[in-house]
Design an enzyme around this catalytic site. Structure first.
Site, PDB file in Angstrom:
ATOM      1  N   LYS A  49       0.872  -1.190   0.000  1.00 28.15           N
ATOM      2  CA  LYS A  49       0.000   0.000   0.000  1.00 28.15           C
ATOM      3  C   LYS A  49       0.897   1.224   0.000  1.00 28.15           C
ATOM      4  O   LYS A  49       1.713   1.416   0.907  1.00 28.15           O
ATOM      5  CB  LYS A  49      -0.907  -0.016   1.228  1.00 28.15           C
ATOM      6  CG  LYS A  49      -2.045   0.976   1.154  1.00 28.15           C
ATOM      7  CD  LYS A  49      -3.044   0.615   0.042  1.00 28.15           C
ATOM      8  CE  LYS A  49      -4.360   0.109   0.603  1.00 28.15           C
ATOM      9  NZ  LYS A  49      -5.232  -0.413  -0.476  1.00 28.15           N
TER      10      LYS A  49
ATOM     11  N   THR B 248      -3.331  -5.530   0.553  1.00 30.63           N
ATOM     12  CA  THR B 248      -2.736  -4.203   0.753  1.00 30.63           C
ATOM     13  C   THR B 248      -3.585  -3.422   1.754  1.00 30.63           C
ATOM     14  O   THR B 248      -3.068  -2.589   2.493  1.00 30.63           O
ATOM     15  CB  THR B 248      -2.605  -3.420  -0.570  1.00 30.63           C
ATOM     16  OG1 THR B 248      -3.895  -3.126  -1.080  1.00 30.63           O
ATOM     17  CG2 THR B 248      -1.785  -4.185  -1.590  1.00 30.63           C
ATOM     18  N   ASP B 249      -4.885  -3.725   1.791  1.00 30.12           N
ATOM     19  CA  ASP B 249      -5.723  -3.034   2.785  1.00 30.12           C
ATOM     20  C   ASP B 249      -5.284  -3.379   4.203  1.00 30.12           C
ATOM     21  O   ASP B 249      -5.270  -2.520   5.087  1.00 30.12           O
ATOM     22  CB  ASP B 249      -7.207  -3.395   2.585  1.00 30.12           C
ATOM     23  CG  ASP B 249      -8.083  -2.576   3.519  1.00 30.12           C
ATOM     24  OD1 ASP B 249      -8.188  -1.352   3.296  1.00 30.12           O
ATOM     25  OD2 ASP B 249      -8.621  -3.133   4.495  1.00 30.12           O
TER      26      ASP B 249
ATOM     27  N   PHE C 168      31.561  29.241 -11.202  1.00 28.66           N
ATOM     28  CA  PHE C 168      31.610  28.140 -12.166  1.00 28.66           C
ATOM     29  C   PHE C 168      32.402  28.623 -13.358  1.00 28.66           C
ATOM     30  O   PHE C 168      31.930  29.443 -14.140  1.00 28.66           O
ATOM     31  CB  PHE C 168      30.205  27.688 -12.572  1.00 28.66           C
ATOM     32  CG  PHE C 168      30.220  26.415 -13.371  1.00 28.66           C
ATOM     33  CD1 PHE C 168      30.657  25.223 -12.798  1.00 28.66           C
ATOM     34  CD2 PHE C 168      29.810  26.390 -14.695  1.00 28.66           C
ATOM     35  CE1 PHE C 168      30.694  24.039 -13.530  1.00 28.66           C
ATOM     36  CE2 PHE C 168      29.834  25.219 -15.429  1.00 28.66           C
ATOM     37  CZ  PHE C 168      30.270  24.037 -14.848  1.00 28.66           C
TER      38      PHE C 168
ATOM     39  N   ARG D  59      28.168  33.951  -8.352  1.00 23.86           N
ATOM     40  CA  ARG D  59      26.816  33.683  -8.836  1.00 23.86           C
ATOM     41  C   ARG D  59      25.933  33.297  -7.658  1.00 23.86           C
ATOM     42  O   ARG D  59      26.422  33.012  -6.550  1.00 23.86           O
ATOM     43  CB  ARG D  59      26.829  32.546  -9.870  1.00 23.86           C
ATOM     44  CG  ARG D  59      27.242  31.219  -9.284  1.00 23.86           C
ATOM     45  CD  ARG D  59      27.104  30.061 -10.276  1.00 23.86           C
ATOM     46  NE  ARG D  59      27.494  28.799  -9.653  1.00 23.86           N
ATOM     47  CZ  ARG D  59      27.367  27.609 -10.209  1.00 23.86           C
ATOM     48  NH1 ARG D  59      26.869  27.488 -11.427  1.00 23.86           N
ATOM     49  NH2 ARG D  59      27.732  26.518  -9.565  1.00 23.86           N
TER      50      ARG D  59
ATOM     51  N   GLN E 236      28.994  20.307  -7.788  1.00 23.92           N
ATOM     52  CA  GLN E 236      29.602  18.990  -7.583  1.00 23.92           C
ATOM     53  C   GLN E 236      30.516  19.006  -6.356  1.00 23.92           C
ATOM     54  O   GLN E 236      30.514  18.086  -5.534  1.00 23.92           O
ATOM     55  CB  GLN E 236      30.430  18.593  -8.822  1.00 23.92           C
ATOM     56  CG  GLN E 236      29.620  18.149 -10.020  1.00 23.92           C
ATOM     57  CD  GLN E 236      29.235  19.270 -10.970  1.00 23.92           C
ATOM     58  OE1 GLN E 236      29.034  20.416 -10.562  1.00 23.92           O
ATOM     59  NE2 GLN E 236      29.073  18.945 -12.251  1.00 23.92           N
TER      60      GLN E 236
ATOM     61  N   ASN F 298      20.212  22.177  -9.969  1.00 26.05           N
ATOM     62  CA  ASN F 298      20.847  23.497  -9.956  1.00 26.05           C
ATOM     63  C   ASN F 298      19.791  24.506 -10.392  1.00 26.05           C
ATOM     64  O   ASN F 298      19.482  24.632 -11.573  1.00 26.05           O
ATOM     65  CB  ASN F 298      22.053  23.483 -10.914  1.00 26.05           C
ATOM     66  CG  ASN F 298      22.899  24.733 -10.800  1.00 26.05           C
ATOM     67  OD1 ASN F 298      22.613  25.618  -9.999  1.00 26.05           O
ATOM     68  ND2 ASN F 298      23.939  24.809 -11.608  1.00 26.05           N
TER      69      ASN F 298
ATOM     70  N   HIS G  72      18.825  27.526 -11.504  1.00 25.01           N
ATOM     71  CA  HIS G  72      19.577  28.627 -12.098  1.00 25.01           C
ATOM     72  C   HIS G  72      18.925  29.981 -11.820  1.00 25.01           C
ATOM     73  O   HIS G  72      17.705  30.135 -11.944  1.00 25.01           O
ATOM     74  CB  HIS G  72      19.664  28.442 -13.622  1.00 25.01           C
ATOM     75  CG  HIS G  72      20.275  27.146 -14.030  1.00 25.01           C
ATOM     76  ND1 HIS G  72      21.565  26.789 -13.712  1.00 25.01           N
ATOM     77  CD2 HIS G  72      19.772  26.094 -14.720  1.00 25.01           C
ATOM     78  CE1 HIS G  72      21.827  25.592 -14.204  1.00 25.01           C
ATOM     79  NE2 HIS G  72      20.748  25.145 -14.820  1.00 25.01           N
TER      80      HIS G  72
HETATM   81  O1  LIG Z   1      27.763  23.847 -10.447  1.00 24.81           O
HETATM   82  C1  LIG Z   1      27.600  23.659 -11.667  1.00 24.81           C
HETATM   83  N1  LIG Z   1      27.940  22.446 -12.200  1.00 24.81           N
HETATM   84  C2  LIG Z   1      27.786  22.177 -13.528  1.00 24.81           C
HETATM   85  O2  LIG Z   1      28.121  21.038 -14.001  1.00 24.81           O
HETATM   86  C3  LIG Z   1      27.239  23.175 -14.345  1.00 24.81           C
HETATM   87  N2  LIG Z   1      26.936  23.237 -15.686  1.00 24.81           N
HETATM   88  C4  LIG Z   1      26.413  24.476 -15.911  1.00 24.81           C
HETATM   89  O3  LIG Z   1      25.999  24.882 -17.048  1.00 24.81           O
HETATM   90  N3  LIG Z   1      26.376  25.200 -14.758  1.00 24.81           N
HETATM   91  C5  LIG Z   1      26.889  24.412 -13.772  1.00 24.81           C
HETATM   92  N4  LIG Z   1      27.068  24.640 -12.439  1.00 24.81           N
END
Ligand SMILES: O=c1[nH]c(=O)c2[nH]c(=O)[nH]c2[nH]1
Length: 302
Positions: free
Chosen positions: A12, A57-58, A162, A179, A223, A249, A251
């Site tokens: 469930k 499942t009940d 970056f 950024r 990363q 990410n 943006h």
């Molecule tokens: O921290 C980031 N990792 C990426 O692999 C990546 N690729 C991207 O276009 N921006 C970013 N920023």
């Protein structure tokens, strides 16, 4: 040609269980979504429609609610352990059980500067997660526990770069040394022990470490931040084997204010919801025991 039934499980999904503790005027609340999956030889239900080994499942749902009363619902890991063990120990055809829990946190409403006894406001923060897998009975019983969180939205307005990335004829991205970095973090961790652990304190400690690393590591990429987060958690908690992280990410693009004769030195951004970079990493102790079925979820078949 023969046709055979392969791996199967059933249960469930997404029972919404709310447990109120009302033994004193100051109530307590735990609000979870719990999913169960039973594993074993249920082949005859699929091939000939024989339900004799099938605990409905009940019934799994009813047990989830009954256990919130009978066994209690405090730390989600304890609740999941009790449920998973019950299915394997007490229901004969069940060889393995998977229980996954998501906790929806409430915080006390504050009225006239005082925390209210029985009114809460949903905490707009992360969802705590846990999973338990139990296989076998008696001395042969094996248990795998994971904890985690998801939807932890976090942003830093500087301390993130970056640059230096690989380029090809299709690359238009400009390098940046300052950024906005934002994500909605999913983190999951695998325990190597499941007795004597203060689950709530461990959760709070891991969450604090994740936030601290995000805030204090000068990030050359998401990363790098993820690896720092995972490493810090493993260094602090010897009973964890690995941390798995998934970070969209989110943006934030600098908005072009030049048509209005305005400069924009990192002050006004367009927060784009999609597409998003999706950065994922598994950070593991090099002597970690094998994960076994720890990551094999209740939706794991398709
Ligand atoms: O921290 C980031 N990792 C990426 O692999 C990546 N690729 C991207 O276009 N921006 C970013 N920023």
């Amino acid at each position: 040609m023969g046709i055979v039934l392969g791996t199967h499980q059933y249960g469930k999904a997404e029972n919404r269980v709310v447990r109120i503790y009302r033994d004193s005027p100051r109530h307590e609340i735990r609000d979870v979504t719990v999913s169960t999956a039973l594993r074993g030889d249920f082949a005859r239900a699929h091939t000939v429609g024989d339900q004799s080994a099938v605990l409905p499942t009940d019934t799994q749902k009813q047990t989830a609610y009954a256990y919130a009363k009978e066994k209690g619902l405090r730390a989600v890991e304890d609740y999941a352990l009790a449920l998973a063990r019950h299915f394997v120990d007490d229901v004969e055809p069940v060889a393995g059980a998977r229980v996954e829990v998501e906790e929806h946190a409430w915080e006390r409403a504050v009225v006239d500067g005082v925390e209210h006894d029985h009114t809460w406001v949903r905490r707009g923060q992360e969802v705590r997660t846990a999973s338990v897998t139990v296989e076998g009975t008696g001395d042969d019983q094996q248990v795998w526990v994971t904890g985690g969180l998801k939807d932890m939205v976090i942003l830093k307005s500087t301390g993130s770069e970056f640059s230096g990335f690989l380029t090809d004829p299709y690359t238009v991205l400009q390098p940046t040394t300052d950024r906005v970095m934002a994500t909605s973090l999913v983190a999951r961790w695998r325990f190597t022990e499941h007795t004597g652990i203060d689950w709530d304190a461990t959760y709070a400690g891991i969450k604090a470490l994740l936030v601290e690393q995000f805030a204090t590591v000068h990030s050359l990429a998401l990363q790098q931040t993820l690896f720092a987060m995972g490493s810090a958690v493993l260094e602090a908690y010897g009973f964890l084997a690995e941390v798995r992280l998934s970070a969209p990410n989110k943006h934030h693009f600098l908005y072009d204010l030049s048509p209005f004769g305005l400069d924009n030195p990192g002050e006004v951004f367009h927060a784009d919801d999609r597409p998003y970079g999706l950065i994922q990493a598994q950070v593991t102790r090099d002597d970690a025991p094998d994960a076994g079925p720890a990551w094999y979820g209740y939706t794991g078949l398709v």
